[in-house]
Design an enzyme around this catalytic site. Sequence first.
Site, mmCIF file in Angstrom:
data_model
loop_
_atom_site.group_PDB
_atom_site.id
_atom_site.type_symbol
_atom_site.label_atom_id
_atom_site.label_comp_id
_atom_site.label_asym_id
_atom_site.label_seq_id
_atom_site.Cartn_x
_atom_site.Cartn_y
_atom_site.Cartn_z
ATOM 1 N N CYS A 158 0.912 -1.244 -0.114
ATOM 2 C CA CYS A 158 -0.132 -0.057 0.007
ATOM 3 C C CYS A 158 0.677 1.415 -0.141
ATOM 4 O O CYS A 158 0.369 2.268 -0.421
ATOM 5 C CB CYS A 158 -0.919 0.030 0.929
ATOM 6 S SG CYS A 158 -0.267 -0.510 2.714
ATOM 7 N N HIS A 251 -2.694 7.340 2.910
ATOM 8 C CA HIS A 251 -1.177 7.184 2.990
ATOM 9 C C HIS A 251 -0.682 8.213 2.270
ATOM 10 O O HIS A 251 -0.961 8.301 0.982
ATOM 11 C CB HIS A 251 -0.544 5.874 2.673
ATOM 12 C CG HIS A 251 -0.390 4.564 3.564
ATOM 13 N ND1 HIS A 251 -1.218 4.521 4.599
ATOM 14 C CD2 HIS A 251 -0.089 3.305 3.189
ATOM 15 C CE1 HIS A 251 -1.037 3.359 5.142
ATOM 16 N NE2 HIS A 251 -0.304 2.672 4.342
#
EC number: 1.2.1.11
Length: 361
Positions: A158, A251
Amino acid sequence: MSEKLRVGILGATGMVGQRFISLLENHPWFEVVTVAASARSAGKTYEEAVGGRWKMDTPMPEAVKNLVVMNVSEVEKVASTVDFVFSAVDMSKEEIKAIEEEYAKTETPVVSNNSAHRWTPDVPMVVPEINPQHFEVIKYQKERLGTKRGFVAVKPNCSIQSYAPVLTAWKEFEPYEVVATTYQAISGAGKTFKDWPEMVENIIPYIGGEEEKSEMEPLRLWGEIKDGVIVPATEPVITCQCVRVPVLNGHTAAVFVKFRKKPTKEQLIEKMVNFKGIPQELDLPSAPKQFIRYMEEDDRPQVKADVDYENGMGISVGRLREDKVYDYKFIGLSHNTVRGAAGGAVLCAETLKAQGYITKK
């Protein structure tokens, strides 16, 4: 019987398993018919097995509540009920490798969110907009496994989603050196603030194994198939720091880049916003219409405002500017459990179906 492909979720009770279930609700091509987890959940309904641990913002889909959880280790039994599986099992790397190959050997394709097979040389690790051609390595993997339709395919970590696609869009300018710092949400660790109160008003400057993945996995995405295996690229050289921050989802990356061919800011923006791939060309169900958007405001992208861009499947970039030490710097943002985990795997499965790798049994 529905025309949809029958899907099983391995590791269905965990956070990524839950995200798969919420993303696949009403999916036009796929239908969740089987949920599998550890022996302690087996035999309970999905609703009973998850109990109070449902971590999604949306309610548990009615269609899965009464599915009886199967034991993920009863491979033949689980495989007999499905056309393919998504894997989000929580085991050691060696156990994951073994069980995913075991499923593949039952002629059941496995699309995995796990990291265990990311460096298996004949397993494709794919972001469908970047390197769908790596699926061609599946034919060599099938020879090794002795299968006709069973294989394992994975998606990358990710942490790289907010900058690897951007660098790919800029390939012609030959980026050769990259410094990235990622500010990573707690859901990346499968947690909420309720589970992890010590993260409130806190930053932890270490996430085990994450920096190595963030530096090396983009090079595998940009690699080539040679002699039946994927050989990683050697450039750009990436150095990374990964920090856990008190954010639930999303993120963020602060990235600095040196180029061999110095582009203008306008060229870089134009390449980003026009960057697309097979998912956009085929209009796949989970594909963002606009993969990467550029935001002109000085204070964007922001997690709260922008993490759900394109249903969490798009990437937001801002603050692109020239740098005194590097050529350019920018901020990227991606949704870590949608594009970065379950959603990225669903898009891989859609691409595999569109290309004929996944079919009805």
